[in-house]
Design an enzyme around this catalytic site. Structure first.
Site, mmCIF file in Angstrom:
data_model
loop_
_atom_site.group_PDB
_atom_site.id
_atom_site.type_symbol
_atom_site.label_atom_id
_atom_site.label_comp_id
_atom_site.label_asym_id
_atom_site.label_seq_id
_atom_site.Cartn_x
_atom_site.Cartn_y
_atom_site.Cartn_z
ATOM 1 N N ARG A 110 39.497 36.797 38.599
ATOM 2 C CA ARG A 110 38.168 36.190 38.623
ATOM 3 C C ARG A 110 37.870 35.623 39.998
ATOM 4 O O ARG A 110 38.773 35.382 40.803
ATOM 5 C CB ARG A 110 38.043 35.116 37.554
ATOM 6 C CG ARG A 110 38.989 33.923 37.714
ATOM 7 C CD ARG A 110 38.666 32.804 36.718
ATOM 8 N NE ARG A 110 38.483 33.298 35.365
ATOM 9 C CZ ARG A 110 37.373 33.081 34.638
ATOM 10 N NH1 ARG A 110 36.370 32.407 35.142
ATOM 11 N NH2 ARG A 110 37.281 33.524 33.418
ATOM 12 N N LYS A 151 31.051 27.561 32.560
ATOM 13 C CA LYS A 151 29.727 27.229 32.038
ATOM 14 C C LYS A 151 29.725 25.852 31.374
ATOM 15 O O LYS A 151 28.729 25.142 31.426
ATOM 16 C CB LYS A 151 29.273 28.302 31.042
ATOM 17 C CG LYS A 151 28.761 29.551 31.737
ATOM 18 C CD LYS A 151 28.365 30.620 30.752
ATOM 19 C CE LYS A 151 29.579 31.356 30.241
ATOM 20 N NZ LYS A 151 29.254 32.532 29.426
ATOM 21 N N GLU A 155 28.854 35.803 27.119
ATOM 22 C CA GLU A 155 28.567 35.003 25.939
ATOM 23 C C GLU A 155 27.306 34.210 26.274
ATOM 24 O O GLU A 155 27.269 33.526 27.300
ATOM 25 C CB GLU A 155 29.739 34.057 25.660
ATOM 26 C CG GLU A 155 29.577 33.337 24.350
ATOM 27 C CD GLU A 155 30.689 32.332 24.058
ATOM 28 O OE1 GLU A 155 31.751 32.384 24.720
ATOM 29 O OE2 GLU A 155 30.456 31.490 23.179
HETATM 30 P P1 ATP Z 1 32.944 30.683 31.844
HETATM 31 O O1 ATP Z 1 34.329 30.155 31.780
HETATM 32 O O2 ATP Z 1 32.271 30.465 33.136
HETATM 33 O O3 ATP Z 1 32.117 30.268 30.695
HETATM 34 P P2 ATP Z 1 33.444 33.150 30.632
HETATM 35 O O4 ATP Z 1 34.473 34.106 31.073
HETATM 36 O O5 ATP Z 1 33.681 32.399 29.393
HETATM 37 O O6 ATP Z 1 33.102 32.231 31.841
HETATM 38 P P3 ATP Z 1 31.610 35.083 29.690
HETATM 39 O O7 ATP Z 1 30.170 34.929 29.401
HETATM 40 O O8 ATP Z 1 32.532 35.285 28.554
HETATM 41 O O9 ATP Z 1 32.045 33.832 30.538
HETATM 42 O O10 ATP Z 1 31.831 36.204 30.796
HETATM 43 C C1 ATP Z 1 31.191 37.462 30.859
HETATM 44 C C2 ATP Z 1 31.976 38.342 31.775
HETATM 45 O O11 ATP Z 1 31.998 37.787 33.088
HETATM 46 C C3 ATP Z 1 33.410 38.460 31.326
HETATM 47 O O12 ATP Z 1 33.795 39.810 31.397
HETATM 48 C C4 ATP Z 1 34.178 37.600 32.286
HETATM 49 O O13 ATP Z 1 35.463 38.079 32.470
HETATM 50 C C5 ATP Z 1 33.329 37.697 33.556
HETATM 51 N N1 ATP Z 1 33.508 36.505 34.381
HETATM 52 C C6 ATP Z 1 33.298 35.223 34.038
HETATM 53 N N2 ATP Z 1 33.623 34.379 35.043
HETATM 54 C C7 ATP Z 1 34.026 35.161 36.075
HETATM 55 C C8 ATP Z 1 34.500 34.906 37.401
HETATM 56 N N3 ATP Z 1 34.608 33.668 37.875
HETATM 57 N N4 ATP Z 1 34.826 35.959 38.167
HETATM 58 C C9 ATP Z 1 34.708 37.214 37.707
HETATM 59 N N5 ATP Z 1 34.288 37.530 36.471
HETATM 60 C C10 ATP Z 1 33.949 36.529 35.654
HETATM 61 MG MG MG Z 2 33.770 32.859 27.453
#
Ligand code: ATP
Ligand code: MG
Length: 556
Positions: free
Chosen positions: A260, A270, A36
């Site tokens: 994760r 983020k 995102e």
């Molecule tokens: P955040 O909580 O940091 O904002 P998010 O999952 O909302 O993370 P996205 O931009 O939606 O962030 O994530 C893009 C991809 O990266 C998704 O497939 C998510 O599952 C993966 N991802 C995000 N954080 C991690 C992590 N700590 N370890 C492994 N994969 C991750």
């Molecule tokens: Mg997200």
């Protein structure tokens, strides 16, 4: 050693290998990395990137980069650009650059199709009423009074929602599944909400936006993603993912979940990273203390080191906390092989060689990297007046101190053996200056002195030295499990995470190094020139110290 070890397949690799053996994907598999664009990528995303791109590299197929941009309020083009830069920098090439917002029309059509099949309805209930209708995990929910609207009425209302006939929040589109379903996500989930917010790509074209659950799986299907890999918390969303694909009878993408990455002494969400930026705890998303890819890059991490780290942590189904020292181990592994060595004195005292002629100097040729015979030599000027590290001279040294003290001898790296004759003190009792004689026959490479010394020290010639600012970093948060602390994490910022040394003396060759290139300051760690450097002010970041505490702990 590492390479010789037969690597066992992780559960996703095993699964894909089985799928391929069954002949399920003769064209190869397709994965996607779906960030995102609401922040910069962090090391957790690197795990997902290495996994998604790694699978198609190893098994044949392609990986899309998809911006999951369904939430117009938090998304920005700046983030899109930074994400593209980071994925490329890690060394991956995406097959297609996709945006969920490009599918808004198609998603609208999918939703209309569900309405036509009596599988979706427009609901006028308020957010609170809908929450109340949901029930609890142990109690079934109740049907919305709007659940039995006719297909015609629903189609008409949904079209009017799109056209802007209703106020924000006054209506939603919901799937008609089962308000008593044991999985709460299946209790008539929301598909669309009305939101008059400009979108970073579609502007004001839309005032209704699809919810994550409705957009994500359908986007996978549109792109014919075979293996849609996400983190464990989406496990409970999978029945809904499958339900949409089944009811719409579209390309059968499948979702798989992995654990994760959680890293010690930092936070990864983020939202929290943005808070650190907004509250000026750090200088920006690319502050070298941040766990972002841009922060790690600025700190001096290489793509190879991050890929090695992602390889070492593996892919599993259970969450755990990885110690940040493993990441540090990986950058040392890489830089030990590739980094040129230089001399810099971080905390100087003056050393005068009383028998070296005044005004004389000589060019020494010192090898750039003993680990790499191809790396050649560089010129390092030597003279009568030098800086050495304050900690390398002790007025009252303990036994087995192999550096300098009254009467002691040690070698100056790439130069001569010196013997201390005298020293002077400042008023506060600290050492002001050390006087020594050098042994002309002991020159490195042509030493005929017959003298053996155990210690070798780095130094810089005062008349030739340049100066620089050096930034030393430590853990950003003082607690290990900072990610578990919720919003309280901000109370655990390490007040000493940044130490600035304003004036460090460096050998002249360091004036011309590239920004970001990994270097070793002998005995002091790996460093790189920071992008804040100007023509008049050199700045170096310490990437990591030389000592390898993580590997030691592992070998115990
Ligand atoms: P955040 O909580 O940091 O904002 P998010 O999952 O909302 O993370 P996205 O931009 O939606 O962030 O994530 C893009 C991809 O990266 C998704 O497939 C998510 O599952 C993966 N991802 C995000 N954080 C991690 C992590 N700590 N370890 C492994 N994969 C991750
Ligand atoms: Mg997200």
């Amino acid at each position: 050693m590492e390479n010789e070890k037969e690597k066992s397949l992780n559960f996703l690799e095993e699964l894909i290998q089985n799928d391929l053996e069954k002949g399920l994907y003769p064209q190869g598999i397709t994965t996607r990395f779906p960030p995102e664009p609401n922040g910069y990528l962090h090391i957790g995303h690197a795990k997902s990137i290495c996994l998604n791109f790694g699978l198609t590299e190893n098994f044949g197929g392609k990986t899309n980069l998809r911006f999951d941009d369904t939430n117009p309020a938090t998304e920005e083009t700046e983030y899109v650009e930074s994400i593209k830069k980071d994925v490329s920098w890690l060394g991956f090439t995406w097959a297609k650059e996709c945006y969920t917002s490009d599918y808004f029309e198609q998603l609208y059509q999918f939703a209309s199709k569900l309405i036509e099949k009596s599988l979706a309805y427009v609901d006028d209930s308020s957010a609170e009423e809908i929450a109340n209708q949901k029930g609890t995990p142990t109690q079934p929910g109740t049907n919305s009074p709007f659940r039995n609207r006719s297909v015609e009425e629903n189609l008409d209302l949904f079209q009017k929602m799109r056209q802007g006939a209703f106020e924000d929040g006054s209506k939603v589109l919901r799937a008609k599944i089962d308000m008593a379903h044991p999985n709460m996500h299946m209790r008539d989930p929301l598909l669309y909400r009305i939101r008059r917010v400009a979108h970073h790509r579609t502007g004001n074209e839309w005032c209704i936006y699809p919810m994550y659950d409705f957009a994500h799986g359908q986007s996978d299907s549109i792109e014919e993603i075979t293996h849609s890999i996400c983190t464990l918390e989406f496990d409970v969303h999978r029945p809904l993912y499958d339900w949409f694909i089944d009811k719409l009878a579209i390309f059968p993408s499948h979702q798989y979940e992995f654990a994760r990455l959680n890293l010690s002494h930092t936070v990864m969400s983020k939202r929290k990273l943005l808070q650190l930026v907004n509250e000026k705890v750090v200088s920006g998303w690319d502050d070298p203390r941040m766990p972002t890819i841009s922060g790690l890059r600025r700190r001096g991490y290489t793509p190879a080191s991050i890929r090695l780290f992602c390889d070492k942590i593996g892919v599993a189904k259970r969450e755990n906390l990885i110690d940040v020292s493993l990441l540090e181990f990986c950058i040392r592994e890489d830089l030990n092989k590739s980094a040129s060595r230089f001399m810099a004195v971080l905390d100087p005292i003056k050393l005068t060689l009383t028998n070296y002629p005044e005004g004389q100097s000589e060019d020494l040729h010192i090898e750039n990297n003993p680990e790499d015979p191809e790396s050649g030599k560089r010129v390092v000027p030597f003279s009568r007046e030098l800086y050495i590290e304050r900690e390398d001279f002790l007025v009252d040294p303990p036994k087995k101190f192999f550096r300098l003290g009254p009467g002691l001898m040690a070698r100056l790296k790439g130069a001569y053996i010196v013997k201390v004759e005298d020293f002077t003190l400042n008023e506060d009792g600290s050492v002001k200056e050390v006087f020594a004689s050098y042994i002309p026959e002991s020159k490195s490479g042509s030493d005929t002195s017959g003298i053996n010394v155990k210690g070798t020290m780095h130094w810089v010639s005062i008349p030739h030295a340049k100066t620089a600012e050096v930034r030393l970093f430590d853990r950003l948060l003082i607690v290990e499990n900072a990610g578990d602390l919720g919003d309280d994490f901000i109370k655990f910022i390490n007040p000493e995470s940044l130490q600035t040394l304003e004036k460090v003396y460096i050998e002249p060759a360091l004036a011309n190094v590239e920004v970001g290139k990994g270097l070793q300051f002998i005995r002091k760690g790996y460093f790189c020139k920071d992008s804040d450097s100007t023509e008049n002010q050199l700045i170096f970041n310490r990437t990591v110290t030389l000592k390898d505490t993580w590997a030691k702990a592992q070998n115990k």
